[in-house]
Motif scaffolding. Structure first.
Motif, PDB file in Angstrom:
ATOM      1  N   ILE A 138       6.167   3.504  -4.313  1.00  0.00           N
ATOM      2  CA  ILE A 138       4.712   3.351  -4.749  1.00  0.00           C
ATOM      3  C   ILE A 138       3.449   4.348  -4.350  1.00  0.00           C
ATOM      4  CG2 ILE A 138       2.613   1.716  -4.688  1.00  0.00           C
ATOM      5  CD1 ILE A 138       4.757  -0.562  -4.172  1.00  0.00           C
ATOM      6  N   GLY A 139       3.836   5.083  -3.015  1.00  0.00           N
ATOM      7  CA  GLY A 139       2.929   6.049  -2.583  1.00  0.00           C
ATOM      8  C   GLY A 139       2.971   7.209  -3.285  1.00  0.00           C
ATOM      9  N   SER A 141       4.406   7.426  -6.389  1.00  0.00           N
ATOM     10  CA  SER A 141       3.908   7.375  -7.699  1.00  0.00           C
ATOM     11  C   SER A 141       2.619   7.166  -8.095  1.00  0.00           C
ATOM     12  CB  SER A 141       4.822   6.223  -8.313  1.00  0.00           C
ATOM     13  OG  SER A 141       6.321   6.394  -8.085  1.00  0.00           O
ATOM     14  N   ALA A 142       1.754   6.659  -7.207  1.00  0.00           N
ATOM     15  CA  ALA A 142       0.474   6.221  -7.540  1.00  0.00           C
ATOM     16  C   ALA A 142      -0.337   7.441  -7.809  1.00  0.00           C
ATOM     17  CB  ALA A 142      -0.164   5.359  -6.546  1.00  0.00           C
ATOM     18  N   PRO A 143      -1.126   7.732  -8.909  1.00  0.00           N
ATOM     19  CA  PRO A 143      -2.055   8.841  -9.017  1.00  0.00           C
ATOM     20  C   PRO A 143      -3.193   8.849  -8.154  1.00  0.00           C
ATOM     21  CG  PRO A 143      -1.960   7.493 -10.980  1.00  0.00           C
ATOM     22  CD  PRO A 143      -1.237   6.646  -9.911  1.00  0.00           C
ATOM     23  N   GLN A 144      -3.244  10.119  -7.399  1.00  0.00           N
ATOM     24  CA  GLN A 144      -4.384  10.067  -6.465  1.00  0.00           C
ATOM     25  C   GLN A 144      -5.752   9.629  -6.634  1.00  0.00           C
ATOM     26  OE1 GLN A 144      -3.680  14.247  -5.292  1.00  0.00           O
ATOM     27  NE2 GLN A 144      -2.632  13.804  -3.547  1.00  0.00           N
ATOM     28  N   VAL A 146      -6.563   7.170  -8.716  1.00  0.00           N
ATOM     29  CA  VAL A 146      -6.417   5.681  -8.458  1.00  0.00           C
ATOM     30  C   VAL A 146      -6.517   5.347  -6.883  1.00  0.00           C
ATOM     31  CG1 VAL A 146      -5.099   3.832  -9.237  1.00  0.00           C
ATOM     32  CG2 VAL A 146      -5.288   5.612 -10.727  1.00  0.00           C
ATOM     33  N   VAL A 147      -5.703   5.897  -6.324  1.00  0.00           N
ATOM     34  CA  VAL A 147      -5.540   5.507  -4.899  1.00  0.00           C
ATOM     35  C   VAL A 147      -7.019   5.554  -4.244  1.00  0.00           C
ATOM     36  CG1 VAL A 147      -4.710   6.103  -2.494  1.00  0.00           C
ATOM     37  CG2 VAL A 147      -3.147   5.952  -4.865  1.00  0.00           C
ATOM     38  N   THR A 179      -6.224   9.225   1.368  1.00  0.00           N
ATOM     39  CA  THR A 179      -5.742   9.394  -0.179  1.00  0.00           C
ATOM     40  C   THR A 179      -4.698  10.554  -0.320  1.00  0.00           C
ATOM     41  OG1 THR A 179      -7.777   8.368  -0.680  1.00  0.00           O
ATOM     42  CG2 THR A 179      -6.781   9.777  -2.488  1.00  0.00           C
ATOM     43  N   LEU A 183       0.850  10.415  -0.623  1.00  0.00           N
ATOM     44  CA  LEU A 183       1.694  10.929  -1.493  1.00  0.00           C
ATOM     45  C   LEU A 183       2.657  11.709  -0.551  1.00  0.00           C
ATOM     46  CD1 LEU A 183       2.706  11.798  -4.243  1.00  0.00           C
ATOM     47  CD2 LEU A 183       1.317  14.012  -4.000  1.00  0.00           C
TER      48      LEU A 183
END
Length: 306
Positions: A138-139, A141-144, A146-147, A179, A183
């Motif tokens: 998840i970390g 894949s998540a757009p920065q 958004v995080v 943030t 990633l």
């Protein structure tokens, strides 16, 4: 060691030369006209042509690039088209903030990634292992952006633990560092788990167990220094990823670094600033990789620099 460093520095110069050529060529072929940004919409054709001639943008590509390269050799990155300020001064004013954010992000990703990877390897095949690997996925894949927005909403708006944005204190550094670090932590945890599992199967670990060494000694003195080597090699590469991610994160948190400077320059087609930030980022990547190569033998003496 001296010969190795000298050879790597020569390679770095060639790499930076290649980066400058490619970047300059791409900016030269842009359909957007920086002169129009400078002159404004109401400028006459004669005014536009005068500005173009004044900036030397009416010259062929090779002439423009040759003049730019000559300026770099004299330590001159040029002047901003719109701000009328030396690019080196603009970058120097913003660079400390970006370096601070990068250092904070590296610390966060190492703490999170290595801890998750280590626990996952020790709990291999259990629900803990699976949960940690899902979290790392998840970390990654998540757009920065958004995080960043989620962290701002939860910890700054709802809980009020951190400021919403700005720069100057440790509290301002925490959320943007996390943030950026999430990633890298995802990649590091997966790599650390894989490397740790592989090392724990090696003969020298079985020998250490046969000698009756304590579990903590085997883990932290024998296994961890060998398993961490691939992670160290990734840190140099991550500097380049940070330079691309910093643009987004600095915009979300209002962080006054070179990422914000680059984003503003891209919007205004301010070519000298774009070139300057690109070259500084390339230098950071090259030096980061060199530093990772130099640190590796200190952790594992079996590695020889050639």
């Amino acid at each position: 060691m001296v010969v190795y460093i000298a050879r790597r520095l020569v390679q770095a110069v060639l790499i930076l030369l290649g980066v400058s050529v490619i970047t300059f060529a791409l900016l030269y072929m842009l359909p957007a006209d920086p002169v129009r940004q400078i002159a404004g919409r109401s400028a006459t054709a004669q005014t536009v042509e005068n500005i173009r001639r004044e900036l030397g943008l009416d010259q062929p590509f090779l002439v423009q690039y040759g003049r730019y390269l000559l300026g770099i050799l004299h330590g001159d990155l040029g002047r901003s088209y719109l701000q009328r300020t030396e690019v080196s001064s603009l970058i120097a004013a913003r660079l400390p903030a970006s370096l601070l954010l990068m250092a904070g992000a590296i610390v966060c990703e190492l703490i999170l990634g290595l801890t998750m990877g280590l626990f996952a390897a020790l709990k291999r095949g259990t629900a803990t292992d699976q949960a940690l690997m899902v979290g790392s996925f998840i970390g990654v894949s998540a757009p920065q952006f958004v995080v960043g927005l989620l962290l701002l909403y939860l910890f700054a708006v709802r809980l009020g633990w951190f400021p919403i944005g700005g720069y100057g204190t440790f509290a301002h550094l925490v959320l943007p560092s996390i943030t950026l670090g999430i990633l890298g932590a995802g990649w590091y945890s997966r790599m650390m788990r894989s490397s740790m599992v592989d090392v724990m199967r090696q003969d020298f670990i079985r020998t250490a167990r046969a000698k009756g060494l304590a579990r903590s000694t085997i883990l932290f003195r024998h296994a961890l220094p060998n398993a961490i080597l691939p992670v160290i090699a990734m840190i140099g590469i991550d500097i380049g990823l940070f330079m691309s991610g910093i643009v987004v994160v600095e915009s979300v948190f209002g962080w006054p670094g070179i990422g914000q400077l680059a984003w503003q320059a891209i919007q205004r087609v301010d070519i000298p600033i774009i070139m300057g930030v690109t070259l500084v980022s390339a230098c950071a990547i090259v030096l980061g990789n060199l530093l990772a190569d130099l640190v590796s033998p200190l952790i594992d003496p079996r590695i020889k620099l050639q």
